[in-house]
Write an enzyme that holds these catalytic residues in place. Sequence first.
Site, PDB file in Angstrom:
ATOM      1  N   TYR A 121      -0.100 -19.196  -4.534  1.00  0.00           N
ATOM      2  CA  TYR A 121       0.279 -20.614  -4.522  1.00  0.00           C
ATOM      3  C   TYR A 121      -0.722 -21.451  -3.745  1.00  0.00           C
ATOM      4  CZ  TYR A 121       5.093 -19.509  -6.041  1.00  0.00           C
ATOM      5  OH  TYR A 121       6.199 -19.103  -6.734  1.00  0.00           O
ATOM      6  N   ARG A 136      18.830 -24.239  31.820  1.00  0.00           N
ATOM      7  CA  ARG A 136      19.529 -24.104  30.549  1.00  0.00           C
ATOM      8  C   ARG A 136      21.003 -23.976  30.906  1.00  0.00           C
ATOM      9  NH1 ARG A 136      17.558 -19.211  26.726  1.00  0.00           N
ATOM     10  NH2 ARG A 136      18.719 -18.117  28.312  1.00  0.00           N
ATOM     11  N   LYS A 146      21.634  -7.712  21.757  1.00  0.00           N
ATOM     12  CA  LYS A 146      22.020  -8.923  21.018  1.00  0.00           C
ATOM     13  C   LYS A 146      21.152  -9.066  19.758  1.00  0.00           C
ATOM     14  CE  LYS A 146      19.019 -11.717  23.979  1.00  0.00           C
ATOM     15  NZ  LYS A 146      18.990 -12.470  25.249  1.00  0.00           N
ATOM     16  N   MET A 177       7.811 -15.770  -1.350  1.00  0.00           N
ATOM     17  CA  MET A 177       9.138 -15.351  -0.880  1.00  0.00           C
ATOM     18  C   MET A 177       9.279 -13.824  -0.849  1.00  0.00           C
ATOM     19  SD  MET A 177      12.856 -16.527  -2.292  1.00  0.00           S
ATOM     20  CE  MET A 177      12.474 -18.268  -2.212  1.00  0.00           C
TER      21      MET A 177
HETATM   22  C1  PLP Z   1      18.172 -11.673  26.164  1.00  0.00           C
HETATM   23  C2  PLP Z   1      18.466 -11.628  27.612  1.00  0.00           C
HETATM   24  C3  PLP Z   1      17.855 -10.677  28.434  1.00  0.00           C
HETATM   25  C4  PLP Z   1      16.792  -9.711  27.945  1.00  0.00           C
HETATM   26  O1  PLP Z   1      15.527 -10.276  28.161  1.00  0.00           O
HETATM   27  P1  PLP Z   1      14.201  -9.481  27.758  1.00  0.00           P
HETATM   28  O2  PLP Z   1      13.101 -10.400  28.150  1.00  0.00           O
HETATM   29  O3  PLP Z   1      14.271  -9.266  26.293  1.00  0.00           O
HETATM   30  O4  PLP Z   1      14.229  -8.211  28.535  1.00  0.00           O
HETATM   31  C5  PLP Z   1      18.228 -10.639  29.752  1.00  0.00           C
HETATM   32  N1  PLP Z   1      19.146 -11.512  30.245  1.00  0.00           N
HETATM   33  C6  PLP Z   1      19.736 -12.445  29.486  1.00  0.00           C
HETATM   34  C7  PLP Z   1      20.713 -13.381  30.101  1.00  0.00           C
HETATM   35  C8  PLP Z   1      19.414 -12.548  28.154  1.00  0.00           C
HETATM   36  O5  PLP Z   1      20.002 -13.490  27.397  1.00  0.00           O
END
Ligand code: PLP
Length: 373
Positions: A260, A133, A35, A308
């Site tokens: 800055y 969550r 992701k 930046m």
């Molecule tokens: C992002 C995610 C993971 C991966 O977790 P890591 O700590 O990066 O290994 C696993 N399960 C779900 C549901 C996630 O959203």
Amino acid sequence: MRGTNAIIDLDAIGHNLKVFRGVVGPAVALMAVVKAGAYGHGAIEVARAAVGYGADWLGVATAEEGTELRMAGIEVPILVLGASNADQVRLALAQEIDVTVFERFSWEAIKSEAHRQGIKPRVHLKVDTGMGRVGVHPSEVVSYWIPQLTRGDVIWPGLMSHLAESDADDPAFTRRQLTRFLDVIEQIRLSGTPLPPTIHLANSAAALRYPGTHFNLVRIGIGLYGAEPYPGATGLKPAMRLESRVTMVKRLEPGDSVGYGRTYVLDKPASIATVAVGYADGYRRALSNRAFVLIRGRRCPVVGRISMDQATVQVPDDLAVQAGDRVILLGCDGDAKVAVEEWAEWAGTISYEVLTGISPRVPRRYLASRGDA
Ligand SMILES: *Cc1c(COP(=O)(O)O)cnc(C)c1O
């Protein structure tokens, strides 16, 4: 070329997958979580490499991310770990991507879209065992969700939950979540319903530390990229190096200030090197006067505010630096190293946010495979 690049070592991804394979054994499937552009490393490239190195599944946050992988010709099972609205369900169904269901409203959208397309949706039921969550309440699984998921017009490939504290030293809460998850599984068994083929709970940290959480699939994110899934984890190889270039070196005198807000004032003469990286690249302003970079294998402090597109570092008196020199912001240079955990601490955040925060302006370049992962 500006010279500010993220260099991605796909063999490191392969090495890390092998480490997880060694820990979970041959019978547990590995999901490479790609992701957010593979945590900033590039989704398509990492996904292809991970599949080549034996990942069985890919995990994404959205149906759009999954579709991008399908468009690149990737055919392994893909699971959307996050929410899907009606439009996203349409995409997922069209691309044979599994979705996660964790509440009733989106479930109705999934059902009606699937019905409209005449397709059976593939859904993983997510139970909230303590993350607080997303996820259905454990008490609703058998009473509400099992009848929904065992209808003839739905495919139910997975049951899952997510851990809140598997990276912490204290295992108590992880144990509590595991107990709740096992209890849900037991309730399903008692109801006489066959369990789905895939049951999954572990993220990277849990995969390494808690064998009881493996079930038959583990979801590997941060560890795939070689960052420490929990403090002190060893054996993984960082996959990203971030480098830039010195654009100017100048001599300043006592009383002169840098950048800055004049947050750094020299108390003795010093050489200041300007580097072609700034907060718009993900080199966050919080690193001002805190971070170190590597030039010619030496650690040099970032002084003054990061702006930046530029940052300024103080050159050690005995180091000769000139415009064009390579600057390592993340990774190794000889024996010197900047680890992502260190960077995260300087910036008051975690490795995940550092890696996903490297902005699209920074080109990702991929090292050719050496075949020695
Ligand atoms: C992002 C995610 C993971 C991966 O977790 P890591 O700590 O990066 O290994 C696993 N399960 C779900 C549901 C996630 O959203």
